[in-house]
Design an enzyme around this catalytic site. Structure first.
Site, mmCIF file in Angstrom:
data_model
loop_
_atom_site.group_PDB
_atom_site.id
_atom_site.type_symbol
_atom_site.label_atom_id
_atom_site.label_comp_id
_atom_site.label_asym_id
_atom_site.label_seq_id
_atom_site.Cartn_x
_atom_site.Cartn_y
_atom_site.Cartn_z
ATOM 1 N N SER A 60 46.879 26.644 34.955
ATOM 2 C CA SER A 60 47.611 27.378 35.991
ATOM 3 C C SER A 60 49.039 26.876 36.195
ATOM 4 C CB SER A 60 46.860 27.324 37.325
ATOM 5 O OG SER A 60 46.907 26.033 37.879
ATOM 6 N N LYS A 119 49.365 22.647 42.569
ATOM 7 C CA LYS A 119 50.149 23.883 42.654
ATOM 8 C C LYS A 119 51.497 23.568 43.298
ATOM 9 C CE LYS A 119 46.842 26.840 41.432
ATOM 10 N NZ LYS A 119 46.036 25.896 40.687
#
Length: 152
Positions: free
Chosen positions: A69, A106
């Site tokens: 990701s 993230k």
């Protein structure tokens, strides 16, 4: 949303420096990533990589990334992440965060008054933090990974 800083239970261990350290030679000139130029053929000094990437040993730990990701930010599956717990988790920074009890890496972003966790891979949608339990473990400061084709 509860955005707090938690102390991790030594994911891969704290970044305490070894006594005496281990240094490697540092070339005195930079290496261009564009058109090559003649290089200086001498070593300028030694470098302790640990001292270079760990600014606050008592607040730093290492963790391995999993998944893809964050590949757009140069974080690949299996990479070693250097994480500093003493840094403020400001919008724009890549953070290690426990979201509803599950760890993830993230980029923290803010749109208006709302916070989101944003992946660096367009296949993943932003994750709104509103109404979720979120505990920041630290800010990622460095990524260490091998290049494709490099010997193991």
């Amino acid at each position: 949303m509860s955005l707090t800083l938690d102390t991790p239970p030594g994911v891969l261990g704290h970044a305490a420096s070894s006594a005496g350290g281990s240094t490697q030679p540092l070339l005195g000139s930079r290496v261009r990533a564009g058109f090559p130029s003649p290089a200086d053929d001498h070593l300028d000094t030694d470098i302790d990589l640990h001292a270079h990437v760990v600014k606050r040993p008592a607040a730093t730990f290492f963790v391995r990334a999993e998944g893809d990701s964050m590949r757009g930010d140069g974080i690949h599956h299996g990479d070693l992440l250097v994480v500093d717990r003493s840094l403020e988790p400001c919008p724009g920074r890549v953070v290690i965060i426990a979201l509803d009890g599950e760890l993830t890496v993230k980029r923290l972003e803010r749109v208006g008054q709302r916070y989101y966790l944003v992946a660096a891979n367009p296949s993943f949608r932003p994750i709104p933090l509103e109404g979720r339990e979120a505990q920041v473990w630290g800010v990622v400061t460095y990524v260490v990974h091998a290049l494709p084709g490099a010997p193991a």
